[in-house]
Design an enzyme around this catalytic site. Structure first.
Site, PDB file in Angstrom:
ATOM      1  N   GLU A   1      -7.627 -10.727  -0.336  1.00  0.00           N
ATOM      2  CA  GLU A   1      -7.748  -9.711   0.687  1.00  0.00           C
ATOM      3  C   GLU A   1      -9.265  -9.420   0.049  1.00  0.00           C
ATOM      4  O   GLU A   1      -9.826  -8.814   0.673  1.00  0.00           O
ATOM      5  CB  GLU A   1      -6.752  -8.568   1.140  1.00  0.00           C
ATOM      6  CG  GLU A   1      -6.000  -8.653   1.508  1.00  0.00           C
ATOM      7  CD  GLU A   1      -4.987  -7.453   2.191  1.00  0.00           C
ATOM      8  OE1 GLU A   1      -5.563  -6.885   2.529  1.00  0.00           O
ATOM      9  OE2 GLU A   1      -4.159  -7.842   1.869  1.00  0.00           O
TER      10      GLU A   1
ATOM     11  N   GLU B   1       1.135  -0.940  -0.160  1.00  0.00           N
ATOM     12  CA  GLU B   1       0.380  -0.296   0.032  1.00  0.00           C
ATOM     13  C   GLU B   1       0.912   0.950  -0.250  1.00  0.00           C
ATOM     14  O   GLU B   1       0.575   1.958   0.922  1.00  0.00           O
ATOM     15  CB  GLU B   1      -0.734  -0.014   1.509  1.00  0.00           C
ATOM     16  CG  GLU B   1      -2.212  -0.998   1.200  1.00  0.00           C
ATOM     17  CD  GLU B   1      -2.750  -1.283   1.814  1.00  0.00           C
ATOM     18  OE1 GLU B   1      -3.166  -0.312   2.880  1.00  0.00           O
ATOM     19  OE2 GLU B   1      -3.016  -2.078   2.496  1.00  0.00           O
TER      20      GLU B   1
END
Length: 376
Positions: free
Chosen positions: A262, A154
């Site tokens: 995820e 991220e």
């Protein structure tokens, strides 16, 4: 009559056996690995019911939190590998493909990584050494024991630039240097593990293109990157399917593996419409009655019409994944049952969400059967 009864009984037994043998890892055996995030309760045996389902249904695992920096290295003079070692042993004992998640991330990383005890920021050279020594210790500890690392997590913003995080700020905004060093050190200290980049909102065209630029930068520098994880924290209404397929195709064209990571499908107001980050929605104001009534409407169970929408969305997504099975290496669900989902507490605390394939009592949802039916 007796013979007919016996034949019917045998037919029924065969049907039940066939149904029992129908699993996610079996249904997608010719397509991609099927993964699930696991927590400490599952790998240490406290949640044996969930463990049994995971071993039946999945052939890959990811650690939900046990390999993040705040767990492994909570203070400058303390390391704690106990929970992570149990996760690795659980995968080894059961023949599961295992991911290391994650080496370089700004969240769930202690302040001492970036600052001195008096609060002053570390210098550039000190930050290089902080990263190097951490990856040496962690990747070195697990070298040869896991299959892949989410090396960097991220770090790209929605517009394709680098996010202003603790890591990029510590390197004077030079995200390229952060990424180059992280992948270089990961390769050095665990040379046989595959190395991935993992992020959310990857479907956004600008963010997708920023990640693709980063991958090409690493490839040009001769630094190994083996795959991209497309975090799938999605909702009933987003993202657009054409954005998902474009992201898969873009990264596959770079010659790296593509993973759907995820995966969960948010059904609650606000977050079913889009990925929301930040701390503002965690303000106690949103726990007041008038907000709670709107933002947490399914405390007593998921209505049938919303359950149908969830089932249809999972079927829609797996149709996309299966149609691009030549480009996808793994699909990982972010948790087994609704009760263990992080979406109950983020971005708004204390809600009752239903984003996964199993109910809180570990019974399967209609969405599971819909997913199993796709390869047919």
């Amino acid at each position: 009559m007796k013979r007919i009864t016996v034949v019917f009984a045998l037919f029924l037994m065969c049907t039940i056996t066939s149904s029992a043998q129908k699993t996610l890892k079996g249904a997608y055996a010719d397509a991609f690995k099927m993964g699930c995030a696991v927590n400490s309760s599952i790998v240490n045996g406290r949640d044996s019911r969930s463990a049994r389902i995971i071993l039946q249904q999945f052939n890959a695992v990811s650690p939900e939190n046990d390999m993040k920096a705040e767990v492994l290295h909570p203070s400058p003079d303390r390391w704690n590998f106990q929970a992570a070692d149990r996760y690795v042993q659980f995968a080894k004992d059961n023949g599961l493909w295992a991911l290391g998640h994650t080496l370089v991330w700004h969240n769930q990383t202690p302040d001492f990584f970036f600052n001195h005890p008096d609060g002053t920021p570390k210098s550039h050279d000190e930050m290089v050494e902080t990263m190097r020594s951490y990856i040496e210790t962690v990747a070195g500890h697990f070298s040869g024991k896991i299959d892949a690392w989410d090396v960097v997590n991220e770090i790209i913003d929605n517009d394709g630039s680098y996010r202003k995080t603790l890591w990029t700020n510590a390197f004077n905004g030079d995200g390229d240097e952060v990424v180059r060093l992280a992948f270089k050190f990961a390769h050095e200290y665990d040379p046989n593990a595959e190395l991935y980049y993992n992020d959310f909102n990857v479907w956004r065209p600008t963010k997708r293109d920023g990640i693709a630029r980063m991958v090409r930068m690493l490839q040009k520098e001769g630094i190994r990157i083996d795959g991209i994880g497309i975090q799938a924290h999605w909702g009933l209404n987003f993202p657009k399917n054409e954005y998902i397929t474009a992201a898969i195709d873009t990264f596959a064209a770079l010659g790296v593996k593509v993973m759907i990571t995820e995966l969960d499908v948010d059904v609650l107001p606000l977050t079913k419409e889009g990925q929301v980050i930040g701390k503002s929605l965690q303000d106690p104001m949103f726990q007041l009655e008038e907000f709670e009534t709107y933002l947490d409407p399914y405390k007593n169970g998921l209505p049938d019409d919303v359950q149908a929408q969830l089932t249809a969305r999972y079927a829609e997504l797996f149709n996309i994944f299966y149609s691009r099975r030549d480009k996808i290496d793994r699909v990982t669900i972010w948790g087994l049952h609704d009760g263990m989902s992080w979406k109950n507490g983020y971005p708004i605390p204390n809600r009752t969400n239903y984003p996964l394939l199993y109910n809180r009592d570990r019974t399967p949802k209609p969405a599971l059967q819909a997913v199993l039916n796709i390869p047919k």
